[in-house]
Write a protein that holds these residues in place. Structure first.
Motif, PDB file in Angstrom:
ATOM      1  N   LEU A  38     -60.153  40.934 -48.880  1.00 34.72           N
ATOM      2  CA  LEU A  38     -60.891  39.671 -48.864  1.00 34.72           C
ATOM      3  C   LEU A  38     -60.894  39.050 -47.456  1.00 34.72           C
ATOM      4  N   HIS A  39     -59.708  38.839 -46.909  1.00 27.58           N
ATOM      5  CA  HIS A  39     -59.613  38.223 -45.580  1.00 27.58           C
ATOM      6  C   HIS A  39     -60.122  39.168 -44.496  1.00 27.58           C
ATOM      7  N   GLY A  40     -59.905  40.465 -44.689  1.00 28.61           N
ATOM      8  CA  GLY A  40     -60.418  41.431 -43.720  1.00 28.61           C
ATOM      9  C   GLY A  40     -61.934  41.389 -43.630  1.00 28.61           C
ATOM     10  N   HIS A  41     -62.598  41.169 -44.757  1.00 27.90           N
ATOM     11  CA  HIS A  41     -64.052  41.033 -44.767  1.00 27.90           C
ATOM     12  C   HIS A  41     -64.483  39.840 -43.929  1.00 27.90           C
ATOM     13  N   TRP A  42     -63.811  38.715 -44.128  1.00 27.02           N
ATOM     14  CA  TRP A  42     -64.163  37.515 -43.361  1.00 27.02           C
ATOM     15  C   TRP A  42     -63.893  37.694 -41.868  1.00 27.02           C
ATOM     16  N   LEU A  43     -62.758  38.297 -41.528  1.00 24.92           N
ATOM     17  CA  LEU A  43     -62.433  38.504 -40.119  1.00 24.92           C
ATOM     18  C   LEU A  43     -63.486  39.367 -39.434  1.00 24.92           C
ATOM     19  N   GLN A  44     -63.879  40.438 -40.106  1.00 26.94           N
ATOM     20  CA  GLN A  44     -64.882  41.332 -39.532  1.00 26.94           C
ATOM     21  C   GLN A  44     -66.252  40.662 -39.477  1.00 26.94           C
ATOM     22  N   ARG A  45     -66.612  39.981 -40.549  1.00 34.12           N
ATOM     23  CA  ARG A  45     -67.938  39.354 -40.620  1.00 34.12           C
ATOM     24  C   ARG A  45     -68.132  38.317 -39.526  1.00 34.12           C
ATOM     25  N   HIS A  46     -67.080  37.544 -39.249  1.00 34.35           N
ATOM     26  CA  HIS A  46     -67.190  36.468 -38.268  1.00 34.35           C
ATOM     27  C   HIS A  46     -66.716  36.886 -36.875  1.00 34.35           C
ATOM     28  N   GLY A  47     -66.304  38.129 -36.727  1.00 32.02           N
ATOM     29  CA  GLY A  47     -65.869  38.597 -35.423  1.00 32.02           C
ATOM     30  C   GLY A  47     -64.624  37.900 -34.916  1.00 32.02           C
ATOM     31  N   VAL A  48     -63.751  37.504 -35.826  1.00 32.37           N
ATOM     32  CA  VAL A  48     -62.530  36.789 -35.432  1.00 32.37           C
ATOM     33  C   VAL A  48     -61.453  37.796 -35.034  1.00 32.37           C
ATOM     34  N   ALA A  49     -60.847  37.579 -33.892  1.00 31.73           N
ATOM     35  CA  ALA A  49     -59.736  38.417 -33.451  1.00 31.73           C
ATOM     36  C   ALA A  49     -58.475  37.957 -34.172  1.00 31.73           C
ATOM     37  N   GLY A  50     -58.183  38.579 -35.277  1.00 36.25           N
ATOM     38  CA  GLY A  50     -57.014  38.239 -36.074  1.00 36.25           C
ATOM     39  C   GLY A  50     -56.730  39.368 -37.037  1.00 36.25           C
ATOM     40  N   HIS A  51     -55.587  39.303 -37.685  1.00 41.04           N
ATOM     41  CA  HIS A  51     -55.202  40.343 -38.636  1.00 41.04           C
ATOM     42  C   HIS A  51     -54.603  39.696 -39.875  1.00 41.04           C
ATOM     43  N   TYR A  52     -54.817  40.349 -41.023  1.00 42.29           N
ATOM     44  CA  TYR A  52     -54.262  39.883 -42.294  1.00 42.29           C
ATOM     45  C   TYR A  52     -53.669  41.105 -42.977  1.00 42.29           C
ATOM     46  N   VAL A  53     -52.376  41.056 -43.294  1.00 42.57           N
ATOM     47  CA  VAL A  53     -51.667  42.257 -43.748  1.00 42.57           C
ATOM     48  C   VAL A  53     -50.860  41.982 -45.012  1.00 42.57           C
ATOM     49  N   PRO A  54     -50.606  43.013 -45.828  1.00 45.19           N
ATOM     50  CA  PRO A  54     -49.707  42.855 -46.972  1.00 45.19           C
ATOM     51  C   PRO A  54     -48.258  42.848 -46.517  1.00 45.19           C
ATOM     52  N   LEU A  55     -47.456  41.996 -47.124  1.00 44.98           N
ATOM     53  CA  LEU A  55     -46.048  41.858 -46.771  1.00 44.98           C
ATOM     54  C   LEU A  55     -45.213  41.990 -48.046  1.00 44.98           C
ATOM     55  N   ALA A  56     -44.640  43.172 -48.245  1.00 43.79           N
ATOM     56  CA  ALA A  56     -43.796  43.398 -49.418  1.00 43.79           C
ATOM     57  C   ALA A  56     -42.400  42.876 -49.116  1.00 43.79           C
ATOM     58  N   VAL A  57     -42.019  41.787 -49.786  1.00 36.17           N
ATOM     59  CA  VAL A  57     -40.759  41.103 -49.487  1.00 36.17           C
ATOM     60  C   VAL A  57     -39.943  40.952 -50.769  1.00 36.17           C
ATOM     61  N   ARG A  58     -38.762  41.519 -50.775  1.00 37.22           N
ATOM     62  CA  ARG A  58     -37.871  41.372 -51.924  1.00 37.22           C
ATOM     63  C   ARG A  58     -37.420  39.913 -52.049  1.00 37.22           C
ATOM     64  N   LEU A  62     -36.444  36.707 -49.024  1.00 38.49           N
ATOM     65  CA  LEU A  62     -37.549  35.768 -48.824  1.00 38.49           C
ATOM     66  C   LEU A  62     -37.286  34.777 -47.702  1.00 38.49           C
ATOM     67  N   ALA A  63     -36.165  34.079 -47.745  1.00 39.46           N
ATOM     68  CA  ALA A  63     -35.885  33.040 -46.748  1.00 39.46           C
ATOM     69  C   ALA A  63     -35.814  33.632 -45.343  1.00 39.46           C
ATOM     70  N   GLN A  64     -35.161  34.751 -45.207  1.00 41.93           N
ATOM     71  CA  GLN A  64     -34.999  35.383 -43.895  1.00 41.93           C
ATOM     72  C   GLN A  64     -36.354  35.788 -43.310  1.00 41.93           C
ATOM     73  N   VAL A  65     -37.175  36.422 -44.127  1.00 40.97           N
ATOM     74  CA  VAL A  65     -38.481  36.871 -43.654  1.00 40.97           C
ATOM     75  C   VAL A  65     -39.392  35.685 -43.353  1.00 40.97           C
ATOM     76  N   LEU A  66     -39.371  34.699 -44.232  1.00 34.72           N
ATOM     77  CA  LEU A  66     -40.258  33.551 -44.072  1.00 34.72           C
ATOM     78  C   LEU A  66     -40.015  32.831 -42.754  1.00 34.72           C
ATOM     79  N   HIS A  67     -38.772  32.665 -42.389  1.00 29.57           N
ATOM     80  CA  HIS A  67     -38.467  31.950 -41.152  1.00 29.57           C
ATOM     81  C   HIS A  67     -38.647  32.818 -39.905  1.00 29.57           C
ATOM     82  N   ALA A  68     -38.739  34.125 -40.099  1.00 24.75           N
ATOM     83  CA  ALA A  68     -38.966  35.018 -38.956  1.00 24.75           C
ATOM     84  C   ALA A  68     -40.448  35.173 -38.638  1.00 24.75           C
ATOM     85  N   LEU A  69     -41.310  34.983 -39.621  1.00 23.57           N
ATOM     86  CA  LEU A  69     -42.733  35.256 -39.424  1.00 23.57           C
ATOM     87  C   LEU A  69     -43.377  34.449 -38.296  1.00 23.57           C
TER      88      LEU A  69
END
Length: 291
Positions: A38-58, A62-69
């Motif tokens: 979904l977000h990849g479609h929008w990024l490509q359509r609008h030519g936005v230099a950005g990335h949207y990725v899946p983040l598998a987090v146990r 959660l707290a450790q990853v969230l504050h590191a992002l």
């Protein structure tokens, strides 16, 4: 996204030297999520230099990853099962609607290091109905909501805000429906699960917020004999896109709206905050996500 970061997005591109914003969807598991497409479609359509990725987090990470992002260049994330409730305790700012619903699905990492938590599911639900059924009038009569889980709470909040005069709700575990009445007030009327069929009588908006009817799962077993042909019926399930529940409602003459649009519309506010522009929800997006 903050104003300074958003200002770096010029005609769909980032200026030289600007950090490429990162966003994603965080859950466990998360491989099934359609949000990257979904977000990849929008990024490509609008030519936005950005990335949207899946983040598998146990859950235990959660707290450790969230504050590191944020330190890794992330400007925000969507949150899905099982983290939607847990992130409320980790956020610095929680919107009133996220607090009332008891869950967040959209996190924004602000320049000052704070985490802003919001819930855009209700927005997505209403925007989908308005787009797919432009003649829908929430104040025209009672709404009936099947189920009382997290999605139902977002739907209930949105319907009440939209002006439905009465909201009927039934859930297999009645206590969850009673909790919704306690949290959302006197316009909410709880029905026993055994009264599910009767709950539909006179309702002008009917919502299945459960996973029943989803591909591979149990069916939503109810009679629609009491359902008015003038009602609008929607199902949050979108696999399959056209559920048995929707087909049965159409056979009675009801207008129906599938659940995919809610997923698409709930994503738009987050994309705007993170990448600096408001995307469109249209048939090209639906086709990309379904494809």
């Amino acid at each position: 996204m903050d104003d300074s970061a958003a200002s770096k997005v010029v005609e769909g591109r980032t200026r030289p030297g600007a950090q490429v914003p990162l966003a994603g969807v965080m859950g466990w598991p998360v491989a099934h999520s359609r949000s990257p497409v979904l977000h990849g479609h929008w990024l490509q359509r609008h030519g936005v230099a950005g990335h949207y990725v899946p983040l598998a987090v146990r859950p235990e990470h959660l707290a450790q990853v969230l504050h590191a992002l944020p330190r890794a260049g992330f400007v925000g994330v969507n949150v899905t099962i099982p983290h939607k409730e847990a992130v409320l305790a980790l956020a610095d700012v929680v919107t009133d609607r996220a607090a009332l619903i008891g869950a967040a699905n959209t996190l924004t990492f602000r320049p000052d290091g704070t985490i802003h938590a919001d819930n855009t599911d209700g927005h997505g639900f209403i925007a989908n109905l308005m787009q797919q059924a432009p003649g829908w009038r929430p104040a025209s009569g009672p709404a009936a909501v099947i189920g009382a889980g997290g999605a139902a709470r977002a739907v209930v909040a949105a319907l009440l805000d939209s002006g439905v005069p009465e909201l009927r709700i039934a859930n297999r575990t009645r206590a969850r429906a009673e909790r919704i009445r306690e949290d959302f007030g006197a316009r909410v009327i709880v029905h026993d699960w055994s009264q599910l069929d009767e709950m539909l009588e006179g309702a002008t908006t009917v919502v299945n917020s459960t996973s029943m009817g989803m591909k591979g799962g149990p069916p939503l077993d109810l009679s629609l004999d009491a359902l008015s042909p003038g009602a609008l019926v929607t199902d949050l399930v979108y696999t399959p896109l056209d559920t048995d529940f929707l087909r049965a409602a159409r056979a009675r003459g009801c207008a129906t709206v599938d659940g995919l649009g809610m997923l698409l519309h709930q994503a738009a506010p987050g994309f705007e905050r993170w990448f600096g522009l408001r995307p469109e929800v249209d048939e090209a997006l639906r086709a990309a996500v379904l494809g």
